[in-house]
Design a protein around this motif. Sequence first.
Motif, PDB file in Angstrom:
ATOM      1  N   ARG A   1       0.862  -1.180   0.000  1.00 21.28           N
ATOM      2  CA  ARG A   1       0.000   0.000   0.000  1.00 21.28           C
ATOM      3  C   ARG A   1       0.899   1.229   0.000  1.00 21.28           C
ATOM      4  O   ARG A   1       1.805   1.343   0.827  1.00 21.28           O
ATOM      5  CB  ARG A   1      -0.883  -0.016   1.248  1.00 21.28           C
ATOM      6  N   ILE A   2       0.695   2.115  -0.954  1.00 25.23           N
ATOM      7  CA  ILE A   2       1.483   3.345  -1.061  1.00 25.23           C
ATOM      8  C   ILE A   2       0.541   4.495  -0.722  1.00 25.23           C
ATOM      9  O   ILE A   2      -0.438   4.729  -1.426  1.00 25.23           O
ATOM     10  CB  ILE A   2       2.093   3.483  -2.469  1.00 25.23           C
ATOM     11  N   ILE A   3       0.858   5.151   0.392  1.00 22.41           N
ATOM     12  CA  ILE A   3      -0.074   6.094   1.016  1.00 22.41           C
ATOM     13  C   ILE A   3       0.527   7.500   0.992  1.00 22.41           C
ATOM     14  O   ILE A   3       1.727   7.686   1.254  1.00 22.41           O
ATOM     15  CB  ILE A   3      -0.324   5.671   2.490  1.00 22.41           C
ATOM     16  N   ASP A   4      -0.336   8.467   0.717  1.00 26.59           N
ATOM     17  CA  ASP A   4       0.050   9.886   0.709  1.00 26.59           C
ATOM     18  C   ASP A   4      -0.583  10.526   1.947  1.00 26.59           C
ATOM     19  O   ASP A   4      -1.704  11.017   1.895  1.00 26.59           O
ATOM     20  CB  ASP A   4      -0.476  10.510  -0.593  1.00 26.59           C
TER      21      ASP A   4
ATOM     22  N   ALA B   1      -5.018   9.253   0.966  1.00 25.15           N
ATOM     23  CA  ALA B   1      -5.346   8.456  -0.230  1.00 25.15           C
ATOM     24  C   ALA B   1      -4.199   7.485  -0.538  1.00 25.15           C
ATOM     25  O   ALA B   1      -3.034   7.761  -0.222  1.00 25.15           O
ATOM     26  CB  ALA B   1      -5.605   9.367  -1.417  1.00 25.15           C
ATOM     27  N   TYR B   2      -4.554   6.361  -1.145  1.00 27.29           N
ATOM     28  CA  TYR B   2      -3.526   5.345  -1.403  1.00 27.29           C
ATOM     29  C   TYR B   2      -3.877   4.492  -2.606  1.00 27.29           C
ATOM     30  O   TYR B   2      -5.024   4.496  -3.074  1.00 27.29           O
ATOM     31  CB  TYR B   2      -3.327   4.442  -0.173  1.00 27.29           C
ATOM     32  N   VAL B   3      -2.871   3.757  -3.082  1.00 25.84           N
ATOM     33  CA  VAL B   3      -3.098   2.664  -4.030  1.00 25.84           C
ATOM     34  C   VAL B   3      -2.552   1.389  -3.400  1.00 25.84           C
ATOM     35  O   VAL B   3      -1.620   1.427  -2.594  1.00 25.84           O
ATOM     36  CB  VAL B   3      -2.436   2.896  -5.409  1.00 25.84           C
ATOM     37  N   ARG B   4      -3.169   0.250  -3.764  1.00 19.87           N
ATOM     38  CA  ARG B   4      -2.718  -1.033  -3.250  1.00 19.87           C
ATOM     39  C   ARG B   4      -2.338  -1.912  -4.431  1.00 19.87           C
ATOM     40  O   ARG B   4      -3.101  -2.019  -5.403  1.00 19.87           O
ATOM     41  CB  ARG B   4      -3.819  -1.698  -2.422  1.00 19.87           C
ATOM     42  N   LEU B   5      -1.157  -2.494  -4.336  1.00 19.58           N
ATOM     43  CA  LEU B   5      -0.594  -3.309  -5.413  1.00 19.58           C
ATOM     44  C   LEU B   5      -0.251  -4.687  -4.884  1.00 19.58           C
ATOM     45  O   LEU B   5       0.072  -4.839  -3.705  1.00 19.58           O
ATOM     46  CB  LEU B   5       0.700  -2.662  -5.942  1.00 19.58           C
ATOM     47  N   LYS B   6      -0.288  -5.669  -5.769  1.00 18.34           N
ATOM     48  CA  LYS B   6       0.153  -7.021  -5.410  1.00 18.34           C
ATOM     49  C   LYS B   6       1.409  -7.335  -6.208  1.00 18.34           C
ATOM     50  O   LYS B   6       1.435  -7.123  -7.433  1.00 18.34           O
ATOM     51  CB  LYS B   6      -0.950  -8.027  -5.736  1.00 18.34           C
ATOM     52  N   ALA B   7       2.417  -7.853  -5.522  1.00 17.00           N
ATOM     53  CA  ALA B   7       3.651  -8.248  -6.217  1.00 17.00           C
ATOM     54  C   ALA B   7       3.418  -9.569  -6.944  1.00 17.00           C
ATOM     55  O   ALA B   7       2.964 -10.539  -6.340  1.00 17.00           O
ATOM     56  CB  ALA B   7       4.796  -8.391  -5.219  1.00 17.00           C
TER      57      ALA B   7
ATOM     58  N   ILE C   1      -4.552  -3.530  -7.278  1.00 12.11           N
ATOM     59  CA  ILE C   1      -5.635  -4.207  -6.555  1.00 12.11           C
ATOM     60  C   ILE C   1      -6.714  -3.218  -6.132  1.00 12.11           C
ATOM     61  O   ILE C   1      -7.899  -3.534  -6.130  1.00 12.11           O
ATOM     62  CB  ILE C   1      -5.071  -4.929  -5.295  1.00 12.11           C
ATOM     63  N   GLU C   2      -6.299  -2.014  -5.749  1.00 10.34           N
ATOM     64  CA  GLU C   2      -7.251  -1.028  -5.235  1.00 10.34           C
ATOM     65  C   GLU C   2      -6.689   0.358  -5.514  1.00 10.34           C
ATOM     66  O   GLU C   2      -5.479   0.570  -5.383  1.00 10.34           O
ATOM     67  CB  GLU C   2      -7.413  -1.234  -3.712  1.00 10.34           C
ATOM     68  N   ASP C   3      -7.565   1.264  -5.891  1.00 10.02           N
ATOM     69  CA  ASP C   3      -7.148   2.663  -6.047  1.00 10.02           C
ATOM     70  C   ASP C   3      -8.055   3.526  -5.182  1.00 10.02           C
ATOM     71  O   ASP C   3      -9.153   3.891  -5.595  1.00 10.02           O
ATOM     72  CB  ASP C   3      -7.216   3.090  -7.515  1.00 10.02           C
ATOM     73  N   ALA C   4      -7.602   3.778  -3.967  1.00  5.15           N
ATOM     74  CA  ALA C   4      -8.371   4.594  -3.022  1.00  5.15           C
ATOM     75  C   ALA C   4      -7.901   6.037  -3.108  1.00  5.15           C
ATOM     76  O   ALA C   4      -7.599   6.687  -2.105  1.00  5.15           O
ATOM     77  CB  ALA C   4      -8.228   4.049  -1.608  1.00  5.15           C
ATOM     78  N   SER C   5      -7.753   6.505  -4.331  1.00  2.00           N
ATOM     79  CA  SER C   5      -7.384   7.897  -4.590  1.00  2.00           C
ATOM     80  C   SER C   5      -8.224   8.361  -5.774  1.00  2.00           C
ATOM     81  O   SER C   5      -8.726   7.542  -6.535  1.00  2.00           O
ATOM     82  CB  SER C   5      -5.893   8.007  -4.922  1.00  2.00           C
TER      83      SER C   5
END
Length: 200
Positions: free
Chosen positions: A26-29, A161-167, A83-87
């Motif tokens: 999860r990459i969060i701002d 806000a964040y995006v979630r990625l799966k490796a 996986i998710e774009d919560a931005s």
Amino acid sequence: MTGPRRVTIAPQSGQAIRVKRGDMIRIIDPKGQQVADLWAFALDRPKLEWLSTSQTRNATERLFPLVGESFYSMKAEPMLTLIEDASPGPHDMLYPACDQALYDHVGLPNHPNCQDNLITALARENISIDFVPDPVDLFQNSLPQPNGRIDVLPSINPPGAYVRLKAERDILLVITACAVDFHPTNGGRCTEIEVEVVPE
Ligand SMILES: [Zn+2]
């Protein structure tokens, strides 16, 4: 079983983060309007295979993947899946990372920049690269306009806000908190980026 890892990337800096296949990232701002540049290198051969923005555009036939779609290496292998774009977005896959030449151009010598921060982060992992791939510019507001312009406007990302990625494989990620402070890119101030890695 290890728990989630949290990494804070200080304003105008970058860090390398090793992740395993299946990990969720999860990459969060936290403060909002802060662009995060993202690179991904195959951990087993970082000098030979990395996330390619052009191959990702090619594979998805989009400017940026939709949720459920992947980012690809230049070998057309999936590296990360969105996986998710919560931005609110938008995100950018057209621009290079900021570099010293950009800052020199506006009279800011010896300015922190994402390309140098990438190279420094990789050097800490004993990796040197011969050129800098273009990053994924998360939260960067530079959508192409109908007149062909790709102006970089202030990010509209709200705090948290964040995006979630799966490796999709074992990856060396490098993430920078973009260093641009003379242009509205980051809302006029540079803040930190938080990264959370949750093992599968
Ligand atoms: Zn930057």
